[in-house]
Structures are given as C-alpha cells and as structure tokens.
Design a protein around this motif. Structure first.
Motif, PDB file in Angstrom:
ATOM      1  N   ASN A  31     -36.108 -43.299  12.641  1.00  0.00           N
ATOM      2  CA  ASN A  31     -36.512 -42.879  13.980  1.00  0.00           C
ATOM      3  C   ASN A  31     -35.788 -41.601  14.407  1.00  0.00           C
ATOM      4  N   LEU A  32     -36.203 -41.080  15.538  1.00  0.00           N
ATOM      5  CA  LEU A  32     -35.727 -39.771  15.976  1.00  0.00           C
ATOM      6  C   LEU A  32     -34.228 -39.760  16.252  1.00  0.00           C
ATOM      7  N   ALA A  33     -33.716 -40.790  16.905  1.00  0.00           N
ATOM      8  CA  ALA A  33     -32.288 -40.831  17.202  1.00  0.00           C
ATOM      9  C   ALA A  33     -31.460 -40.822  15.925  1.00  0.00           C
ATOM     10  N   ALA A  34     -31.933 -41.536  14.899  1.00  0.00           N
ATOM     11  CA  ALA A  34     -31.218 -41.565  13.628  1.00  0.00           C
ATOM     12  C   ALA A  34     -31.242 -40.198  12.955  1.00  0.00           C
ATOM     13  N   GLN A  35     -32.369 -39.505  13.056  1.00  0.00           N
ATOM     14  CA  GLN A  35     -32.437 -38.156  12.489  1.00  0.00           C
ATOM     15  C   GLN A  35     -31.399 -37.245  13.131  1.00  0.00           C
ATOM     16  N   VAL A  36     -31.305 -37.301  14.450  1.00  0.00           N
ATOM     17  CA  VAL A  36     -30.350 -36.454  15.165  1.00  0.00           C
ATOM     18  C   VAL A  36     -28.921 -36.848  14.817  1.00  0.00           C
ATOM     19  N   LEU A  37     -28.657 -38.144  14.719  1.00  0.00           N
ATOM     20  CA  LEU A  37     -27.305 -38.622  14.458  1.00  0.00           C
ATOM     21  C   LEU A  37     -26.849 -38.304  13.045  1.00  0.00           C
ATOM     22  N   PHE A  38     -27.718 -38.544  12.061  1.00  0.00           N
ATOM     23  CA  PHE A  38     -27.295 -38.430  10.669  1.00  0.00           C
ATOM     24  C   PHE A  38     -27.380 -37.018  10.109  1.00  0.00           C
ATOM     25  N   LYS A  39     -28.250 -36.192  10.643  1.00  0.00           N
ATOM     26  CA  LYS A  39     -28.497 -34.896  10.009  1.00  0.00           C
ATOM     27  C   LYS A  39     -27.233 -34.055   9.854  1.00  0.00           C
ATOM     28  N   PRO A  40     -26.345 -33.970  10.869  1.00  0.00           N
ATOM     29  CA  PRO A  40     -25.139 -33.171  10.673  1.00  0.00           C
ATOM     30  C   PRO A  40     -24.140 -33.795   9.704  1.00  0.00           C
ATOM     31  N   ILE A  41     -24.307 -35.083   9.407  1.00  0.00           N
ATOM     32  CA  ILE A  41     -23.362 -35.793   8.539  1.00  0.00           C
ATOM     33  C   ILE A  41     -23.700 -35.566   7.077  1.00  0.00           C
ATOM     34  N   LEU A  42     -24.981 -35.373   6.799  1.00  0.00           N
ATOM     35  CA  LEU A  42     -25.456 -35.332   5.433  1.00  0.00           C
ATOM     36  C   LEU A  42     -25.490 -33.893   4.935  1.00  0.00           C
ATOM     37  N   HIS A  43     -24.999 -33.680   3.735  1.00  0.00           N
ATOM     38  CA  HIS A  43     -24.833 -32.323   3.251  1.00  0.00           C
ATOM     39  C   HIS A  43     -25.802 -31.948   2.137  1.00  0.00           C
ATOM     40  N   ASN A  44     -26.375 -32.943   1.476  1.00  0.00           N
ATOM     41  CA  ASN A  44     -27.404 -32.659   0.474  1.00  0.00           C
ATOM     42  C   ASN A  44     -28.760 -32.655   1.169  1.00  0.00           C
ATOM     43  N   GLY A  45     -29.849 -32.787   0.415  1.00  0.00           N
ATOM     44  CA  GLY A  45     -31.144 -32.953   1.037  1.00  0.00           C
ATOM     45  C   GLY A  45     -31.124 -34.183   1.937  1.00  0.00           C
ATOM     46  N   ALA A 140     -34.329 -32.899  21.119  1.00  0.00           N
ATOM     47  CA  ALA A 140     -35.271 -33.349  20.090  1.00  0.00           C
ATOM     48  C   ALA A 140     -36.346 -34.237  20.693  1.00  0.00           C
ATOM     49  N   LEU A 141     -35.959 -35.078  21.639  1.00  0.00           N
ATOM     50  CA  LEU A 141     -36.909 -35.980  22.275  1.00  0.00           C
ATOM     51  C   LEU A 141     -37.946 -35.218  23.092  1.00  0.00           C
ATOM     52  N   GLN A 142     -37.491 -34.254  23.874  1.00  0.00           N
ATOM     53  CA  GLN A 142     -38.424 -33.473  24.683  1.00  0.00           C
ATOM     54  C   GLN A 142     -39.439 -32.757  23.791  1.00  0.00           C
ATOM     55  N   HIS A 143     -38.961 -32.211  22.667  1.00  0.00           N
ATOM     56  CA  HIS A 143     -39.867 -31.527  21.742  1.00  0.00           C
ATOM     57  C   HIS A 143     -40.855 -32.508  21.130  1.00  0.00           C
ATOM     58  N   GLN A 144     -40.364 -33.684  20.756  1.00  0.00           N
ATOM     59  CA  GLN A 144     -41.238 -34.692  20.166  1.00  0.00           C
ATOM     60  C   GLN A 144     -42.313 -35.131  21.154  1.00  0.00           C
ATOM     61  N   LEU A 145     -41.942 -35.260  22.411  1.00  0.00           N
ATOM     62  CA  LEU A 145     -42.892 -35.717  23.413  1.00  0.00           C
ATOM     63  C   LEU A 145     -43.983 -34.691  23.686  1.00  0.00           C
ATOM     64  N   ILE A 146     -43.661 -33.430  23.516  1.00  0.00           N
ATOM     65  CA  ILE A 146     -44.701 -32.396  23.634  1.00  0.00           C
ATOM     66  C   ILE A 146     -45.803 -32.666  22.611  1.00  0.00           C
ATOM     67  N   TRP A 147     -45.380 -32.934  21.375  1.00  0.00           N
ATOM     68  CA  TRP A 147     -46.363 -33.173  20.314  1.00  0.00           C
ATOM     69  C   TRP A 147     -47.046 -34.529  20.468  1.00  0.00           C
ATOM     70  N   GLU A 148     -46.352 -35.510  21.056  1.00  0.00           N
ATOM     71  CA  GLU A 148     -47.000 -36.794  21.349  1.00  0.00           C
ATOM     72  C   GLU A 148     -48.168 -36.577  22.306  1.00  0.00           C
ATOM     73  N   SER A 149     -47.928 -35.766  23.330  1.00  0.00           N
ATOM     74  CA  SER A 149     -48.984 -35.473  24.304  1.00  0.00           C
ATOM     75  C   SER A 149     -50.091 -34.649  23.665  1.00  0.00           C
ATOM     76  N   TYR A 150     -49.717 -33.641  22.893  1.00  0.00           N
ATOM     77  CA  TYR A 150     -50.680 -32.752  22.245  1.00  0.00           C
ATOM     78  C   TYR A 150     -51.597 -33.540  21.314  1.00  0.00           C
ATOM     79  N   ALA A 151     -51.035 -34.515  20.605  1.00  0.00           N
ATOM     80  CA  ALA A 151     -51.812 -35.277  19.621  1.00  0.00           C
ATOM     81  C   ALA A 151     -52.986 -36.012  20.248  1.00  0.00           C
ATOM     82  N   VAL A 152     -52.834 -36.428  21.508  1.00  0.00           N
ATOM     83  CA  VAL A 152     -53.895 -37.162  22.190  1.00  0.00           C
ATOM     84  C   VAL A 152     -55.167 -36.328  22.296  1.00  0.00           C
ATOM     85  N   SER A 153     -55.002 -35.034  22.541  1.00  0.00           N
ATOM     86  CA  SER A 153     -56.149 -34.172  22.838  1.00  0.00           C
ATOM     87  C   SER A 153     -56.460 -33.149  21.744  1.00  0.00           C
ATOM     88  N   TYR A 154     -55.613 -33.082  20.738  1.00  0.00           N
ATOM     89  CA  TYR A 154     -55.702 -32.029  19.728  1.00  0.00           C
ATOM     90  C   TYR A 154     -57.096 -31.928  19.108  1.00  0.00           C
TER      91      TYR A 154
END
Length: 368
Positions: A31-45, A140-154
């Motif tokens: 999920n999104l929170a995990a992506q934000v939390l773990f991304k700075p911790i992980l150094h490989n792909g 990250a959440l605000q950006h994700q929500l933009i695309w959540e809204s966009y997806a409805v009408s895209y």
C-alpha cells in the motif's frame, strides 16, 4: 481546493493491508503508506529490496511444521488461517529508527490448490522522525487521490476525443509490427494501449502507480480469455527485476511528465529494450499550454453534442489536469527525450505532433 483531495493527517488511506505475499514469499501488493515508509530504507531496486526485507521474517511465519508440511495438505485439511507476529526495527536515513509489529496471516489460496496466500499487517509503534514521514505520506496521498478522481472519468472523456484515439492508434500500430512480442507499457493507465496489444497476441507487462487506473484495466481484462499480461502497481523508475534487452517494445503515453524522476524511468526503459526494438513515446512539448488543450477538447465535445452528457466527467478531468499540469512540473519534455534517445544511439523514425500541437509522438528504434 476541491474536498476530494483534502484529508487531515489523522486520516489513513489504505485500501489494502501493508503487504500481500504469494506462496513464495514474494510481495505482490504494497500500500501507499508502506511505499513511502520503506522507499528511503531500501537501497537496491525497490521490489527486490522489499522482498529481501520480508524474507527476514520467513522463518517465523507459520511455524516450522506448518510451513514444511503444507505441500502435503489440501485446502480442506487446513481449517483455520495461521498467524504469526514479529517485532522489528529498521533504520531509515530519512525517518530515523522505525519500530513496528508485523502480523502475517497465512491462509489457503482461493485460486491454487496446495498454495498459500499471506497478508502482512503492520502496527507502527514509533517513527523517530514522524513529522517528516507524515509530510511525505500526505504529499503522496494527495497525488494518488488526484489520479483516483481522474480514473473515474478518464475513459468517458478521453475515448471520445479524436486526437486521443489518433495517438492510441499510433502507439498500437508501432507496437504491432512483426518481431514485437514482449511489450512493456509504462504508465499503462486503464489499458487503452495494453488491451489492443493483448488482443493482437502480444505479451504485455503493464506498469502504473495508480491503483484506481489499474482497477479500470482489471475490469476490462475480465472480459478477455486468459490474456498474457503481468500487471505491476509500482513506479517505472525501478525496473531492476528485468534484465537488459528483455522487451521487444516499450510504450510510454503521457507518463513521464508526472514522475518524480522521469530521466531515471526513461533510462530504465532504454536498458530493458532489446537492440532493434521499438520505443514509442508521447509526451508534452516545451510549448505545452493546458488552457489551450482544454479549450480545444471542450469545444470538440460541444460540437459532437456530447458536452451536456459528459459535463460532470469533463469537470473532473479538468480539475485533475490542472493539478498535474506538465507546464508547471515536467522536467523532461519530448524534445529532451529525443535528444537523450539520439545520444543513446536510437534511430528516430518519426516525430509527429499530437494533442492540438501541445504534445508530440516519437517513434524510435534502438540501434546496435
């Protein structure tokens, strides 16, 4: 600001638990929170590293007897889910020390016999630099929500536009040539390029970091019989799980402009494309003018007599586009992309305007 994009810091947006794992302990959803939390911790792909992190808990989960004997059981014999809890601490350069409790629930797969599905729930006890994490998560959440809204009408709006269908056809034609069998669709969205390629017998890896967009694609795919597709909910800046020269074709249709690091994503796409393979990219030009594009698109709907019917969807599309306006945020325009491809040794086959002259489509072959 429209309230659809506004959440307080106390609200937590998590359509899925922290992680979902398959029978081989590979992460298949995060999920999104995990992506934000773990991304700075992980150094490989990112995907490789998160799998390594989870693998550290593998000996604990299920218990030795249950995990070793499960292959000899059928689903009817396992009556209850098996749970295990692990306390962990990880260090992050950005967030400091993070203490958490990880609960892994293992249960029989609904789709595969003698197979397990695992869901990992995390309770974060402390984050040393919690305010920094909350700020990053909210962005990250605000950006994700933009695309959540966009997806409805895209699809309601875009698929009615001649200019958009013309661009889709360019991409589909370019990637339907003989010799192109494996395609990676970067920023695949609702599948408007992916699905015609699947129908043409291609194997497609579809990548997008918007769950809402990919949900629309999943719905479309439900009407297809056994399509050869792999769908990844992730950023295209990390394609480390794929070797060099793996794909025959690369599709990028208005995806790079909204990425944090589009140059890294482009370099990754170049790396995984084989020599002689095709890359086709539509991205904004340096002269991109959102107001002009919206005016022309709205005028087209009005002339077709569709505006009244689609007015609510049009309003949604307009709001989303103003939030992601390439002229305000893009660091890599199509002119820059052409220059980078030429330096990398590509042969540019065609460069053609799109989106009422605000974008352009570049069709190139990787020489070598």
């Amino acid at each position: 600001m429209n309230t659809i994009y506004s959440l307080s810091k106390s609200e937590y947006y998590a359509p899925f638990p922290l992680l979902r794992l398959n029978d081989d302990w590979k992460v298949v959803d995060i999920n999104l929170a995990a992506q934000v939390l773990f991304k700075p911790i992980l150094h490989n792909g990112f995907n490789e590293s998160i799998n390594q992190l989870v693998a550290g808990f593998q000996p604990h989960a299920l218990g030795t007897s249950a995990s070793s004997n499960y292959a000899n059981l059928n689903r009817d014999e396992l009556k209850d889910a098996v749970t295990d809890t692990v306390n962990g601490t990880i260090d992050s350069k950005e967030y400091g020390k993070v203490n958490f409790k990880l609960t892994i629930i293992s249960l029989p797969s609904l789709n595969l016999e003698n197979s397990l599905e695992r869901i990992a729930y995390a309770e974060i006890n402390t984050i040393e630099l919690d305010e920094t994490f909350q700020d990053n998560f909210q962005r990250a959440l605000q950006h994700q929500l933009i695309w959540e809204s966009y997806a409805v009408s895209y699809d309601f709006v875009l698929n009615e536009q001649d200019y958009y269908r013309e661009v889709l056809n360019r991409h589909i034609i370019a990637l339907s040539e003989n010799g192109i069998n494996r395609v990676i669709d970067i920023g695949a969205g609702t599948g408007n390029v992916t699905i015609p390629l699947l129908e043409a017998g291609r194997s497609v890896t579809a990548i997008d970091n918007s769950r809402a967009m990919l949900d629309k694609m999943h719905y479309k795919l439900s009407a297809m019989h056994n399509p050869e597709i792999k769908i990844l909910l992730q950023s295209a800046e990390d394609l480390s799980e794929y070797p060099d020269n793996f794909f025959d074709g690369v599709n990028i249709l208005l995806a790079l402009f909204d990425m944090v690091d589009p140059a890294t994503a482009l370099n990754a796409a170049i790396r995984v494309l084989r020599f002689g393979g095709v890359i086709i990219i539509t991205e904004p030009k340096k002269t991109f003018d959102l107001s002009s594009l919206l005016y022309q698109a709205k005028k087209f709907l009005e002339e077709k007599g569709l505006y009244d019917k689609l007015s609510s969807h049009w309003a949604c599309v307009t709001r989303a586009n103003k939030k992601i306006d390439p002229s305000k945020k893009s660091s890599l325009f199509i002119e820059d992309i052409e220059e980078r491809l030429l330096i990398a040794g590509f042969e540019v086959i065609q460069m053609k305007d799109s989106h009422f002259g605000n974008c352009a489509t570049l069709w190139a072959i990787k020489s070598g």
